[in-house]
Every structure is written in structure tokens, then in C-alpha cells.
Write an enzyme that holds these catalytic residues in place. Structure first.
Site, mmCIF file in Angstrom:
data_model
loop_
_atom_site.group_PDB
_atom_site.id
_atom_site.type_symbol
_atom_site.label_atom_id
_atom_site.label_comp_id
_atom_site.label_asym_id
_atom_site.label_seq_id
_atom_site.Cartn_x
_atom_site.Cartn_y
_atom_site.Cartn_z
ATOM 1 N N LEU A 16 -21.138 19.765 -66.334
ATOM 2 C CA LEU A 16 -19.926 18.946 -66.390
ATOM 3 C C LEU A 16 -18.756 19.770 -66.927
ATOM 4 O O LEU A 16 -18.934 20.873 -67.457
ATOM 5 C CB LEU A 16 -20.131 17.762 -67.359
ATOM 6 N N GLY A 17 -17.589 19.197 -66.831
ATOM 7 C CA GLY A 17 -16.435 19.662 -67.597
ATOM 8 C C GLY A 17 -16.070 21.121 -67.418
ATOM 9 O O GLY A 17 -16.036 21.659 -66.295
ATOM 10 N N ASP A 63 -31.816 23.800 -73.243
ATOM 11 C CA ASP A 63 -31.178 23.302 -74.462
ATOM 12 C C ASP A 63 -30.788 24.527 -75.283
ATOM 13 O O ASP A 63 -31.658 25.280 -75.741
ATOM 14 C CB ASP A 63 -32.166 22.415 -75.227
ATOM 15 N N ASN A 90 -20.729 28.053 -73.430
ATOM 16 C CA ASN A 90 -19.803 26.929 -73.272
ATOM 17 C C ASN A 90 -20.346 25.610 -73.814
ATOM 18 O O ASN A 90 -19.572 24.772 -74.281
ATOM 19 C CB ASN A 90 -19.474 26.783 -71.782
ATOM 20 N N TYR A 157 -17.181 19.464 -86.424
ATOM 21 C CA TYR A 157 -16.751 20.142 -85.191
ATOM 22 C C TYR A 157 -15.823 21.313 -85.518
ATOM 23 O O TYR A 157 -16.004 22.431 -85.000
ATOM 24 C CB TYR A 157 -16.048 19.125 -84.283
ATOM 25 N N ILE A 192 -8.475 19.109 -73.080
ATOM 26 C CA ILE A 192 -8.617 19.252 -71.632
ATOM 27 C C ILE A 192 -9.348 18.004 -71.125
ATOM 28 O O ILE A 192 -10.302 17.545 -71.767
ATOM 29 C CB ILE A 192 -9.459 20.512 -71.269
ATOM 30 N N THR A 194 -11.909 16.208 -69.729
ATOM 31 C CA THR A 194 -13.318 16.357 -69.333
ATOM 32 C C THR A 194 -14.069 15.127 -69.854
ATOM 33 O O THR A 194 -13.531 14.359 -70.662
ATOM 34 C CB THR A 194 -13.962 17.605 -69.983
ATOM 35 N N PRO A 195 -15.345 14.972 -69.463
ATOM 36 C CA PRO A 195 -16.129 13.847 -70.013
ATOM 37 C C PRO A 195 -16.134 13.848 -71.543
ATOM 38 O O PRO A 195 -16.161 12.772 -72.165
ATOM 39 C CB PRO A 195 -17.527 14.103 -69.440
ATOM 40 N N GLN A 258 3.166 24.839 -83.202
ATOM 41 C CA GLN A 258 4.130 23.983 -83.903
ATOM 42 C C GLN A 258 4.032 24.176 -85.403
ATOM 43 O O GLN A 258 2.936 24.337 -85.923
ATOM 44 C CB GLN A 258 3.872 22.527 -83.560
HETATM 45 N N1 LIG Z 1 -12.483 19.347 -73.382
HETATM 46 C C1 LIG Z 1 -11.768 19.769 -74.398
HETATM 47 O O1 LIG Z 1 -10.694 19.240 -74.686
HETATM 48 C C2 LIG Z 1 -12.233 20.938 -75.227
HETATM 49 C C3 LIG Z 1 -11.315 21.494 -76.117
HETATM 50 C C4 LIG Z 1 -11.691 22.570 -76.898
HETATM 51 C C5 LIG Z 1 -12.965 23.088 -76.789
HETATM 52 N N2 LIG Z 1 -13.856 22.538 -75.925
HETATM 53 C C6 LIG Z 1 -15.200 23.110 -75.857
HETATM 54 O O2 LIG Z 1 -15.495 23.498 -74.535
HETATM 55 C C7 LIG Z 1 -16.882 23.339 -74.272
HETATM 56 C C8 LIG Z 1 -17.071 22.444 -73.063
HETATM 57 O O3 LIG Z 1 -16.490 21.185 -73.340
HETATM 58 P P1 LIG Z 1 -16.345 20.023 -72.236
HETATM 59 O O4 LIG Z 1 -15.091 19.316 -72.552
HETATM 60 O O5 LIG Z 1 -16.571 20.556 -70.894
HETATM 61 O O6 LIG Z 1 -17.579 19.094 -72.687
HETATM 62 P P2 LIG Z 1 -18.439 18.049 -71.816
HETATM 63 O O7 LIG Z 1 -19.074 17.128 -72.799
HETATM 64 O O8 LIG Z 1 -17.585 17.465 -70.764
HETATM 65 O O9 LIG Z 1 -19.543 18.994 -71.180
HETATM 66 C C9 LIG Z 1 -20.416 19.683 -72.043
HETATM 67 C C10 LIG Z 1 -21.688 20.055 -71.318
HETATM 68 O O10 LIG Z 1 -22.563 20.651 -72.289
HETATM 69 C C11 LIG Z 1 -23.848 20.088 -72.112
HETATM 70 N N3 LIG Z 1 -24.637 20.155 -73.356
HETATM 71 C C12 LIG Z 1 -24.514 19.373 -74.452
HETATM 72 N N4 LIG Z 1 -25.461 19.699 -75.351
HETATM 73 C C13 LIG Z 1 -26.179 20.711 -74.814
HETATM 74 C C14 LIG Z 1 -27.297 21.476 -75.254
HETATM 75 N N5 LIG Z 1 -27.880 21.247 -76.441
HETATM 76 N N6 LIG Z 1 -27.775 22.459 -74.449
HETATM 77 C C15 LIG Z 1 -27.204 22.673 -73.236
HETATM 78 N N7 LIG Z 1 -26.163 21.978 -72.763
HETATM 79 C C16 LIG Z 1 -25.666 21.005 -73.537
HETATM 80 C C17 LIG Z 1 -23.608 18.654 -71.658
HETATM 81 O O11 LIG Z 1 -24.745 18.110 -71.020
HETATM 82 C C18 LIG Z 1 -22.414 18.835 -70.734
HETATM 83 O O12 LIG Z 1 -22.801 19.098 -69.408
HETATM 84 C C19 LIG Z 1 -17.478 22.766 -75.563
HETATM 85 O O13 LIG Z 1 -18.016 23.813 -76.339
HETATM 86 C C20 LIG Z 1 -16.293 22.146 -76.244
HETATM 87 O O14 LIG Z 1 -16.474 22.036 -77.632
HETATM 88 C C21 LIG Z 1 -13.510 21.463 -75.136
#
Ligand SMILES: NC(=O)c1ccc[n+]([C@@H]2O[C@H](COP(=O)([O-])OP(=O)(O)OC[C@H]3O[C@@H](n4cnc5c(N)ncnc54)[C@H](O)[C@@H]3O)[C@@H](O)[C@H]2O)c1
Length: 258
Positions: A16-17, A63, A90, A157, A192, A194-195, A258
Site C-alpha cells: 500500500l501507500g 514481517d 519503508n 512515532y 502524504i 495514503t491509507p 516554518q
Molecule cells: N503517509 C505519510 O504521511 C507519511 C509521512 C511520513 C512518513 N511516512 C512513513 O512512510 C512509510 C510508509 O507509510 P504509508 O503512509 O505508505 O503507510 P501505509 O499504512 O499506507 O502503508 C504501510 C505498509 O506497511 C505495511 N506494514 C505494516 N506493518 C508491517 C510489518 N510489521 N512488516 C511489514 N510490513 C508492514 C502495511 O501492511 C502497509 O502495506 C512509513 O514508514 C511511514 O511511517 C508516511
């Protein structure tokens, strides 16, 4: 096209995402991609959609908090593609809690994915990348703006992402000084769509209202889309970034200026 031609890349959390968007863009730019996740149906579908347009992709259940599963992913990647050039750490989870309500169990569960998962992946990627002749590779760690600044209620987090930021710098120095030709960089996204963000907003009220509020936090006037981060991943995976290590690539619509 072909900015990462024939590089073998593992992307964790690729169902995802941001992981999915990164895997797709890496494949479009010529990489052979191993997508890993715990959500098998979505992960298989993502790998299939790469293969359907002529790319090379393999999905593995994984995992990131499990060291035996990392060993298995490395072995299967080598078995299928013969080498590893890039690891994108990621996979991550986000949920908030006021510090006085936080439990040790929840804190440790979040750390086991966001911080220990990055450590385990980095450890086994370095072992794999240094075993080849000549050694070399790139490791890309998804941190966050939450690894640079504080956000209320996101103590665990923020701590995990701050840890990823400094772990990246430590390992980058180690690899450079050991002459391993392995570059290690972090990416710091703003919000961003995403889910992860959608689910977080749903847990805290109305999603559309929350999205509007999140848009307003970014000086560019809106939150980002997954490809905004995927472009950064492709850059750090490619040889275009060959003089970059230990850096934090901030892609946040101006959130942190900012
Ligand atoms: N979306 C944002 O705004 C944002 C901002 C800053 C950082 N991030 C970081 O970017 C990365 C991706 O975020 P996202 O928004 O795509 O998240 P998401 O929740 O949309 O997708 C995360 C994916 O990681 C998988 N996942 C969760 N636990 C897991 C595990 N133990 N082992 C393997 N896979 C696992 C989930 O099944 C999912 O497919 C994350 O590390 C998140 O912290 C996201």
C-alpha cells in the site's frame, strides 16, 4: 526511463501507500523489485500489476520485525535475482497516544516495526551487499518530518522516526569509513495521502475535515501524493545520488521550514 536499470531492489511495506508507489516507479525505471509486506492479497496484486506491464517483480510475505523472516527474504532475493543493490526500509505504523496514557506494550510494538525493522533490514542488507564482488549498494530509510520535529500525541512515532534519522547517519558513516560503497540515506515526508493518513484521520474525526486541516499545515497549501516520495526513492536508489550519504531528504511541502 531506466534510471535504475537492472538494479535489484527490496521494498518493505510495498502492498500500500508509499511502498507501493515506490515499487511501481522503481519498476518503471528498470529495477527488478521484491515487494514485501504482511498484507498478502494487496502485495501480490501490486507485484502482478508490475509484471502485467512487462516488469520483473516478486512478492514475499514478510514481517519486518522478525529477523528469521529478513534472512528468508534475503535468501529468496538472491535465489531469484542473484544480488541486492537497494533496500527501501519503508514499512511502518503510526498511531498516537498521550504520554500519560501510553502503554509499554504499544510503545514496544511500534518500535519493533518502525525502528527494529529498520535495524534488522539494514543489518542483513549490509551483510548481503558486502558479500558480493565488488561490494556496494544503497539503503533508503523512511523516516518522517516526525523524526525532525515534535508532534503532540505521537511520542512513540516521533521517537522511532528520530531514531531512524540518526541510525541512518551512524550507519552511513560506518559504511563509508569501512569502504563498503554502501550509501545510506533517510527520507522525511510531510503528510502524504495514503491509507496510513486516511485511517489516522478517520480515528480522530471527520476525514474530509481532517484532510483540510492537514492541507493547511503545509506552506504549499496541500498534503502530498505518494509519487512525491517515490521520486525521492528513485533518486536515492539511482547512481544520480552517488555523492550522497547520511543525508535526510525532506519532501514536505515546506512543513518544517516554518
Ligand atoms: N503517509 C505519510 O504521511 C507519511 C509521512 C511520513 C512518513 N511516512 C512513513 O512512510 C512509510 C510508509 O507509510 P504509508 O503512509 O505508505 O503507510 P501505509 O499504512 O499506507 O502503508 C504501510 C505498509 O506497511 C505495511 N506494514 C505494516 N506493518 C508491517 C510489518 N510489521 N512488516 C511489514 N510490513 C508492514 C502495511 O501492511 C502497509 O502495506 C512509513 O514508514 C511511514 O511511517 C508516511
Amino acid at each position: 526511463m531506466n534510471r535504475v536499470a537492472d538494479k535489484v531492489v527490496i521494498v518493505t511495506g510495498a502492498a500500500l501507500g508509499l511502498g507501493r508507489a515506490s515499487a511501481m516507479m522503481l519498476a518503471r525505471e528498470g529495477a527488478k523489485v521484491v515487494l514485501t509486506d504482511i498484507r498478502d492479497a494487496e502485495g501480490e496484486a501490486a507485484a502482478l500489476s508490475i509484471r502485467e506491464v512487462g516488469g520483473e517483480a516478486l512478492y514475499l510475505h514478510h514481517d519486518v520485525s522478525s529477523e528469521p523472516q529478513w534472512q528468508q527474504v534475503m535468501a529468496e532475493t538472491l535465489g531469484r535475482f542473484g544480488r541486492l543493490d537497494v533496500l527501501v526500509n519503508n514499512a511502518g505504523v503510526a498511531d498516537g497516544c498521550p504520554p500519560e496514557e501510553e502503554t509499554l506494550e504499544h510503545w514496544r510494538r511500534l518500535m519493533s516495526v518502525n525502528l527494529e525493522g529498520v535495524f534488522l533490514g539494514t543489518k542483513h542488507a549490509i551483510r548481503t551487499m558486502k558479500a558480493r564482488t565488488p561490494p556496494g549498494g544503497a539503503i533508503i530509510n523512511l523516516s518522517s518530518i516526525a523524526g525532525m520535529i515534535g508532534i503532540p500525541d505521537l511520542g512513540a512515532y516521533c521517537t522511532s522516526k528520530g531514531g531512524v534519522r540518526l541510525y541512518t547517519k551512524s550507519v552511513a558513516l560506518y559504511c563509508a569509513k569501512a569502504g563498503l560503497n554502501i550509501r545510506v540515506n533517510s527520507i522525511h515526508p510531510g503528510y502524504i495521502w495514503t491509507p496510513m493518513v486516511e485511517n489516522y484521520l478517520a480515528q480522530h474525526g471527520d476525514v474530509e475535515e481532517g484532510r483540510g486541516a492537514a492541507d493547511a499545515l503545509h506552506p504549499l497549501g496541500h498534503i502530498g501524493e505518494p509519487d512525491d516520495i517515490a521520486y525521492g526513492v528513485v533518486y536515492l536508489a539511482s547512481d544520480e545520488s552517488k555523492f550522497m550519504t547520511g543525508a535526510g531528504l525532506v519532501i514536505d511541502g515546506g512543513y518544517t521550514i516554518q
